[in-house]
Design a protein around this motif. Structure first.
Motif, short mmCIF file in Angstrom:
data_model
loop_
_atom_site.label_atom_id
_atom_site.label_comp_id
_atom_site.label_asym_id
_atom_site.label_seq_id
_atom_site.Cartn_x
_atom_site.Cartn_y
_atom_site.Cartn_z
N ASN B 95 0.83 -1.21 0.00
CA ASN B 95 0.00 0.00 0.00
C ASN B 95 0.86 1.25 0.00
OD1 ASN B 95 -2.40 -1.38 0.03
ND2 ASN B 95 -2.62 -1.32 2.26
N THR B 96 1.89 1.26 0.87
CA THR B 96 2.75 2.44 0.98
C THR B 96 3.39 2.74 -0.36
OG1 THR B 96 3.25 1.69 3.22
CG2 THR B 96 4.62 3.45 2.31
N LEU B 97 3.99 1.71 -0.97
CA LEU B 97 4.70 1.94 -2.23
C LEU B 97 3.74 2.36 -3.33
CD1 LEU B 97 7.27 -1.00 -2.11
CD2 LEU B 97 7.72 1.44 -1.83
N LEU B 104 3.52 10.10 -7.26
CA LEU B 104 4.67 10.59 -8.02
C LEU B 104 4.36 10.65 -9.51
CD1 LEU B 104 7.66 11.38 -8.24
CD2 LEU B 104 8.21 8.95 -8.29
N ILE B 105 3.84 9.54 -10.08
CA ILE B 105 3.70 9.53 -11.54
C ILE B 105 2.52 10.36 -12.03
CG2 ILE B 105 4.94 7.36 -11.96
CD1 ILE B 105 2.40 5.89 -12.13
N PHE B 106 1.54 10.60 -11.16
CA PHE B 106 0.46 11.50 -11.60
C PHE B 106 0.71 12.94 -11.16
CE2 PHE B 106 -1.72 7.35 -11.55
CZ PHE B 106 -2.13 7.32 -12.88
N GLY B 107 1.22 13.10 -9.96
CA GLY B 107 1.38 14.45 -9.41
C GLY B 107 2.48 15.25 -10.08
N LEU B 108 3.61 14.59 -10.36
CA LEU B 108 4.76 15.32 -10.90
C LEU B 108 4.50 15.92 -12.28
CD1 LEU B 108 7.94 15.52 -9.84
CD2 LEU B 108 8.22 14.37 -12.02
N PRO B 109 4.00 15.14 -13.25
CA PRO B 109 3.73 15.74 -14.57
C PRO B 109 2.71 16.87 -14.49
CG PRO B 109 3.60 13.35 -14.68
CD PRO B 109 3.72 13.70 -13.25
N GLY B 248 13.33 9.15 -2.66
CA GLY B 248 13.93 9.03 -1.33
C GLY B 248 12.89 8.93 -0.23
N ASN B 249 11.70 9.51 -0.47
CA ASN B 249 10.65 9.48 0.55
C ASN B 249 9.54 8.48 0.22
OD1 ASN B 249 11.53 11.41 2.47
ND2 ASN B 249 11.16 12.99 0.95
N LEU B 250 9.88 7.49 -0.58
CA LEU B 250 8.88 6.53 -1.05
C LEU B 250 8.15 5.83 0.08
CD1 LEU B 250 8.46 6.26 -4.02
CD2 LEU B 250 9.93 4.27 -4.07
#
Lengths: 291, 321
Positions: B95-97, B104-109, B248-250
Motif C-alpha cells: 500500500n505504501t509503495l 509521483l507519476i500522476f502528481g509530478l507531470p 527518497g521518501n517513497l
C-alpha cells in the motif's frame, strides 16, 4: 518578436488561459460549495440537498451562531490560538538562538552541529521511540507536548542561518568595535535587519501549529484539552453532531453545521494568507538550504 | 602522595593532548554568549531527536514501560523475524509503495505542465489570480480537506455524485469503497499541492535568458516549439531533483493525509507503514514490534535518500546536500 501576434499565437494564448481557468475552477469549486452549504437553511437543504448557488437573501448564519454559542468549539478554538501563539514564539526564540551561532564562522561547534542537524533530516528514531520519550518526560496530556517535540524545524533553522550569514559583516564589525557584545549584536543589530525572515519562518511555524492534528491525537487523551483540528475531525465524522451544539437550539441540517465548523477553522488562515503570499518567492526558501 | 599528583598531571596532560577540546574550552571562554545561545537548541536536538534514535534500540528488545529503554531485556531480531513473516506487513508495504508511486507519476507531470502553462501567461493579474487561488489548499489542514472531500464526494449530496447521477450513472461511495479510495488519496494530494508544487519550477523558469526565446522567434519557432526546445530542457535538472527526492521518501506515503481520511472499510488498500505503526505500537501497546517497523522504514528511507542524492548529483548536477 514581429511574428508574435499571429493567429496561432493568439489561439495558443486562449488555450493556455482556458486550461488555467479550468484548473483554478477545479480548486475553488469544492471550497465554494462547502461555503454555500454552511449557509444553507433547512428548507433549501431538504429541497436541493446542497446547491452551488444559494441566493444571498436566503443565507443563514444560524450554523455559525450555534457552533460559536456552544461549549466545545469555542474552547477548542481558544486552545488552538494559545498553542499557535505561544508555540510559534517558542519556535522563533529557539530557532533564532541556534541559527545565529551557526552562522558564525568563529563558532567552533558550527560544523559538527550543522552535520548533526542535517542528520536528523535524514534519519529519525521513529514515531514510537519519540512518543515514549515524550511520555517518559511526563509531557503527555500537557500543552508542552504540542510545542516542545517540534520546537525547531531543521529546514527553518537552515533558512534562518543562511539569512544571517548573508547579512553584511561590516555592520556587525562596526558594532563590535563600539564594544557591543554578541548578545547586543544579535538583539540590536541582527534581529531588526531580519524582520522579513522572522516573519516568513514565523508564519510557516504558525500555520503548522494551527493545522497540527496528529500530535494532539498522539499525546493528549483528555478531550477537554483537544485543539480545534481534533474537534473538527470528530465533528466531521460523528454520526450525530447535536452534542456539539446547544440542545435547545433550532434544528439545522447536520451538513450545514459541519461545513460551518470547517469554515470557522479555516478563517484565521484566510486572514494570514495575504501575508504568507508575500513570502512565496521560492528563492528565499529553497536556495538557502545548501551550504 | 606524589604518585597521586603524578596521575593527575598525567590525566591533565592526556586531556590537553586532544587539541580540539583545548581549542573548544578556549572558544567557550571567548564566545561564551554564542554557546549560551546555542544551548537550548542543542538540548532540543539531543532530547527530542537524538534520544529517540537511541530509543530505537527497543526494536531489539521487549520494551517494558517500567524498565525503560535501557532496562528492557534484549531479544535480538525476534521482532524483525515476526514482521517479515507476517502477511500484514507485506500488505502495508505494498500500500505504501503504491500510494507513493501513484502520487509521483500522476502528481509530478501535473505540476510540471501547470508550471509551464503559468510561465506562458504574460498578463500579470491573471497569472497572479491563478497562483493565489491554487496555492491556497497547500495551507489547509488535512482535516479541513477531509471536510471538503466529504461534501464534494458525498454519495447523496456531493457535487461529483450529482454529476454522475445526472449523466445516468450510479452514485459511488468514494470514501469507503476500496476500489476508489487510493484514487481519492492521489487526487486530493494533487488538488492540495498542485499550485504550491509549481514554485520550484517557476523559480528555475525565471532564470532562463529571454535572448534564447528571441533568437528562437526570429528563427520562426512556434510557441509550442519554444516550450519543448527551450523551456522544458531548462527545468529538467529540477524535475530530476524533485523525482529523486520523492523516491527518497517513497516509504512515507503521506501519513497525516491517510490518517485523517481513512476508515476501517478501506484499511485493506489504505493502511500504510506509518498508520500501521501508530495502531499497533501506540494503540495496541506493541511498542517494540512497531519500533522495529519504524526502524526498518527509517533505515531503508535513509539509504534511499542518500542514493537518490548521489544520483541527483551525478545526473542532474545538483543534490540536496
Amino acid at each position: 518578436m514581429m511574428r508574435s501576434m499571429g493567429f496561432g499565437e493568439k489561439a495558443f494564448d486562449v488555450g493556455v488561459w482556458i486550461i488555467l481557468a479550468l484548473v483554478t475552477l477545479a480548486v475553488i469549486l469544492p471550497l465554494w460549495y462547502l461555503i454555500m452549504i454552511s449557509l444553507t437553511p433547512f428548507e433549501i437543504w431538504t429541497r436541493t440537498g446542497g446547491s452551488l448557488f444559494v441566493p444571498p437573501a436566503q443565507w443563514t448564519f444560524e450554523g455559525y451562531k450555534q457552533l460559536l454559542s456552544s461549549a466545545r468549539l469555542p474552547r477548542a478554538f481558544g486552545i488552538s490560538v494559545f498553542i499557535t501563539t505561544v508555540g510559534t514564539a517558542l519556535n522563533l526564540i529557539a530557532t533564532t538562538l541556534l541559527a545565529y551561532p551557526l552562522s558564525k564562522k568563529e563558532f567552533k561547534l558550527r560544523q559538527p552541529l550543522l552535520l548533526a542537524v542535517l542528520f536528523t533530516t535524514l534519519f529519525s528514531g521513529g514515531l514510537v521511540p519519540t512518543y515514549l520519550v515524550v511520555r517518559q518526560l511526563n509531557l503527555t496530556n500537557t500543552y508542552w507536548s504540542l510545542m516542545l517535540p517540534n520546537l525547531i524545524s531543521a529546514f527553518n533553522l537552515l533558512v534562518m542561518k543562511a539569512f544571517f550569514q548573508n547579512l553584511p559583516d561590516e555592520i556587525e564589525e562596526a558594532a563590535r568595535i563600539d564594544g557591543a557584545s554578541d548578545w547586543q549584536v544579535l538583539w540590536q543589530i541582527v534581529l531588526p535587519l531580519s524582520k522579513p525572515i522572522l516573519a516568513t519562518v514565523g508564519l510557516f511555524y504558525a500555520v503548522a501549529h494551527w493545522n497540527s492534528f496528529f500530535d494532539a491525537i498522539l499525546y493528549i487523551s483528555n478531550t477537554e484539552m483537544h485543539p480545534l483540528q481534533v474537534v473538527l475531525r470528530s465533528i466531521l465524522s460523528a454520526g450525530n453532531i447535536n452534542e456539539y451544539v446547544n440542545p435547545d437550539a433550532a434544528i439545522m441540517p447536520q451538513e450545514t453545521l459541519r461545513m460551518a465548523a470547517v469554515v470557522l477553522t479555516t478563517l484565521p488562515l484566510l486572514f494570514v494568507y495575504p501575508l504568507l503570499q508575500k513570502h512565496f518567492t521560492a528563492g528565499t526558501l529553497l536556495g538557502s538550504v545548501k551550504e | 602522595m606524589s604518585s597521586v599528583v603524578e596521575t593527575r598531571a598525567q590525566e591533565g596532560r592526556r586531556f590537553s593532548i586532544t587539541p580540539f577540546f583545548q581549542a573548544l574550552v578556549r572558544d567557550i571562554r571567548r564566545h561564551s554568549v554564542l554557546y549560551l545561545m546555542a544551548l537550548p537548541g542543542i538540548l532540543y536536538f539531543l532530547i527530542f531527536r537524538y534520544y529517540p534514535m537511541y530509543g530505537a534500540i527497543i526494536a531489539f528488545k521487549d520494551y517494558r514501560v517500567l524498565d525503560g529503554f535501557n532496562g528492557s531485556p534484549w531479544v535480538g531480531f525476534k521482532h524483525f523475524q515476526a514482521i517479515f513473516s507476517s502477511p500484514f506487513f507485506y500488505n502495508v508495504l505494498t500500500n505504501t509503495l503504491l500510494i507513493s508511486i501513484y502520487k509521483l507519476i500522476f502528481g509530478l507531470p501535473v505540476a510540471v505542465i501547470f508550471a509551464l502553462l503559468l510561465n506562458e501567461v504574460r498578463v500579470a493579474w491573471f497569472k497572479r489570480s491563478v497562483q493565489t487561488i491554487t496555492y491556497l489548499p497547500h495551507f489547509l489542514s488535512w482535516v479541513v480537506i477531509f471536510g471538503v472531500l466529504l461534501t464534494t464526494l458525498s454519495p447523496s449530496t456531493g457535487l461529483v455524485n450529482k454529476a454522475i447521477v445526472a449523466s445516468g450513472g450510479q452514485p459511488i461511495n468514494f470514501m469507503t469503497d476500496p476500489k476508489w479510495f487510493r484514487s481519492v488519496l492521489v487526487v486530493s494530494d494533487i488538488w492540495k499541492d498542485l499550485g504550491w508544487g509549481t514554485i520550484i519550477y517557476l523559480a528555475a523558469l525565471a532564470g532562463i535568458s529571454p535572448s534564447l526565446y528571441e533568437a528562437a522567434a526570429v528563427d520562426g519557432a512556434t510557441r509550442f516549439q519554444r516550450i519543448v526546445y527551450i523551456t522544458l530542457p531548462s527545468i529538467v535538472p529540477v524535475i530530476v531533483l524533485v523525482t529523486l527526492l520523492r523516491i527518497g521518501n517513497l516509504l512515507s506515503a503521506g501519513f497525516e493525509q491517510v490518517f485523517v481520511l481513512y476508515n476501517p472499510a478501506v484499511y485493506s488498500v489504505a493502511d500504510i507503514i506509518d498508520t500501521w505503526v501508530y495502531r499497533q505500537g501506540i494503540q495496541g501497546f506493541q511498542f517494540s514490534v512497531a519500533a522495529a517497523v519504524g526502524l526498518f522504514k527509517g533505515v531503508v528511507g535513509t539509504v534511499l535518500l542518500v542514493t537518490a542524492n548521489w544520483a541527483a548529483k551525478k545526473w542532474a548536477g545538483t543534490g540536496i546536500w
